[in-house]
Enzyme design. Structure first.
Site, PDB file in Angstrom:
ATOM      1  N   GLY A  42      -2.731  -3.601  10.232  1.00 33.26           N
ATOM      2  CA  GLY A  42      -1.659  -2.825   8.879  1.00 33.26           C
ATOM      3  C   GLY A  42      -0.365  -2.438   9.857  1.00 33.26           C
ATOM      4  CG  ASN A  54      -6.607   0.067   0.694  1.00 28.73           C
ATOM      5  OD1 ASN A  54      -5.380  -0.011  -0.205  1.00 28.73           O
ATOM      6  ND2 ASN A  54      -6.577  -0.516   1.718  1.00 28.73           N
ATOM      7  CG  ASP A 114      -0.808  -6.175   4.165  1.00 26.24           C
ATOM      8  OD1 ASP A 114      -0.684  -5.281   3.367  1.00 26.24           O
ATOM      9  OD2 ASP A 114      -1.651  -7.018   4.888  1.00 26.24           O
ATOM     10  CG  HIS A 124      -2.170  -1.313   1.417  1.00 24.47           C
ATOM     11  ND1 HIS A 124      -2.818  -1.247   1.064  1.00 24.47           N
ATOM     12  CD2 HIS A 124      -1.850  -1.742   2.232  1.00 24.47           C
ATOM     13  CE1 HIS A 124      -3.469  -2.886   0.862  1.00 24.47           C
ATOM     14  NE2 HIS A 124      -2.853  -3.192   1.764  1.00 24.47           N
ATOM     15  CG  LEU A 125       3.621   2.145  -2.786  1.00 26.58           C
ATOM     16  CD1 LEU A 125       4.014   2.050  -4.511  1.00 26.58           C
ATOM     17  CD2 LEU A 125       4.642   1.847  -2.134  1.00 26.58           C
ATOM     18  CG  HIS A 183      -8.784  -8.706   2.884  1.00 29.04           C
ATOM     19  ND1 HIS A 183      -7.858  -7.998   3.483  1.00 29.04           N
ATOM     20  CD2 HIS A 183      -9.598  -9.515   4.102  1.00 29.04           C
ATOM     21  CE1 HIS A 183      -8.160  -7.798   4.953  1.00 29.04           C
ATOM     22  NE2 HIS A 183      -9.107  -8.335   4.466  1.00 29.04           N
ATOM     23  CG  HIS A 205      -3.591 -10.472   3.661  1.00 28.95           C
ATOM     24  ND1 HIS A 205      -4.762 -11.126   3.355  1.00 28.95           N
ATOM     25  CD2 HIS A 205      -3.717  -9.494   3.424  1.00 28.95           C
ATOM     26  CE1 HIS A 205      -5.715 -10.138   3.150  1.00 28.95           C
ATOM     27  NE2 HIS A 205      -5.450  -9.128   2.914  1.00 28.95           N
TER      28      HIS A 205
END
Ligand code: NCD
Ligand code: ZN
Length: 422
Positions: A303, A85, A285, A53-54, A168, A209
């Site tokens: 996270g 997201n 992740d 997730h950048l 997910h 994941h």
């Protein structure tokens, strides 16, 4: 150097980003030269992280394309695949074009995107397969809700375009009253549901994941019963291999993640699954949040950052003889390139892109989040002793991380351009 046939010594020449020659002795003059002849040092094909997730857009205070890809470079990943997201969500062609343009300016390593479930079918356009490697479905928000029809639309479109759909998988019917109470049954049930729907579309489906023994057995039961009607694959993350719910109680909200940490048996089963090939890949992740959002167990976001801990943790497992170096190459380079059909990567071979991850198997250190390039300077692995570290990351022939420093200011490319001739 890690070659398809095993470890061997030699010289690799890269011209215009591509491997042109692999030879025992260097016979020509070269413009520049990197020497990795040292005991314990091995050159691997560039690693690929299929799940990061950048952030950026309006969440740039948590992470940005710049800091996230710098973290990737330092962590030994030549390619990262970014989840949709974001805020706003990456589920319209105009936003996708904007994000690609942003990444082209800022990314230090190469990158790819997953497209999010759109609001309207008309947002599934030709731009999507042009710029994205696949789709991402969040079942909690999109399948077990009124949006399910759109999930069906995504699966149909993805099959038509021969694109993978990453999922997910958790079913909220099984969630407890507390935010982090998400038992393995939630995972197993969701896997069953999505595979069933995907089998109608002959999808390429990837469960990301994977966290539990129950989830893995449901995955495997479904995979056997499908007999190829769905191209089914899965990955797990270092935290499911090395931490348990006991660490969550000890470390508190920093260790909160979705799906949650499990028990010792789950850990063992997943590790065995990596060795025997039942699990295809490992992802980080990498899910950075502000430290303020990681305080209280009830309200904390799920996270934590993973790009800079994943490879040292996996190399430590190699040093402990729980994995082989070849497993890391298979799980983090070969498999991601195949699952996502990223061409000309995954192996050190003439004609492939010159992506490399150089590791020092003997380097001991303690995990220290203050050293992270990521904006999220915390980790549930803080203080852990690890043995083995990336010492250089090379993207299409250009070093981006070398001698402990990020040595590139940008130049990252979308992997959808990897197949172009040249
Ligand atoms: C992810 C995030 O922070 O974006 N969090 C997590 O706990 N894995 C989102 C998600 O995958 O649920
Ligand atoms: Zn997720």
């Amino acid at each position: 150097m890690f070659m398809p046939g095993g470890i061997s010594e030699g010289f690799v020449s890269v011209v215009n980003g591509r491997i042109v020659r692999i030879e025992k002795n260097l016979r020509r003059k070269v413009d520049s030269f990197l020497d990795f002849r040292k005991a314990g040092v091995v050159v691997l094909p560039g690693l690929i992280d299929m799940h990061v997730h950048l952030r950026d857009f309006t969440l740039a205070r948590e992470e940005s394309i710049l800091t996230g890809t710098r973290a990737a470079a330092r962590g030994g990943f030549a390619v990262v695949l970014d989840m949709p997201n974001t805020k706003p969500r990456l589920n319209s062609p105009s936003l996708l074009r904007r994000r690609d343009a942003l990444a082209r300016r800022r990314a230090v390593v190469d990158y790819g995107f997953y497209y999010g479930t759109p609001e309207k079918m008309k947002d599934l356009t030709e731009t999507v397969p042009m710029l994205c490697v696949g789709f991402k479905i969040y079942m909690v928000e999109e399948f077990y809700t009124e949006k399910r029809e759109m999930v069906d639309g995504v699966l149909r479109f993805a099959s038509r375009k021969d694109m993978p759909v990453v999922v997910h998988a958790e079913n909220p019917e099984f969630f407890g009253s507390k935010g982090h109470e998400r038992p393995p049954e939630a995972e197993a049930s969701a896997i069953g549901h999505i595979v069933e729907v995907a089998s109608k579309h002959h999808s390429r489906l990837h469960i990301t994941h994977l966290s539990s023994s129950l989830g893995l057995s449901e995955f495997w039961t479904k995979k056997k019963s499908l007999r190829g009607r769905v191209d089914l694959s899965t990955d797990t993350c270092p935290h499911y291999l090395l931490l348990t719910v006991k660490d969550l109680l000890k470390k508190g909200a920093v260790a909160k993640v979705y799906p949650p940490l499990r028990g010792d048996e789950d850990r063992e089963v997943l590790l065995r699954g990596l060795r025997n090939g039942r699990i295809d890949a490992v992802t980080s992740d990498h899910a950075p949040h502000l430290i303020e959002e990681k305080q209280d167990m009830e309200t904390a976001s799920g996270g934590f950052p993973g790009l800079e801990t994943t490879l040292p943790l996996l190399l430590t497992l190699v040093n402990k003889k729980k994995l082989r170096l070849g497993d890391i190459v298979r799980l983090c380079s070969v498999a991601p390139s195949k699952i996502l059909r990223i061409p000309r990567v995954g192996e050190i071979r003439e004609g492939n892109w010159g992506n490399f991850t150089v590791v020092d198997l003997r380097r001991d250190h303690r995990i220290n989040p203050e050293e992270f390039e990521s904006k999220a300077k915390y980790t549930p692995f803080e203080g852990m002793l690890v043995k083995g570290a990336p010492i250089c990351t090379i993207v299409r022939g250009r070093p981006v991380f070398l001698d402990g420093e990020i040595v590139s200011k940008g130049g990252g490319k979308n992997v959808k351009t990897y197949g172009e001739v040249g």
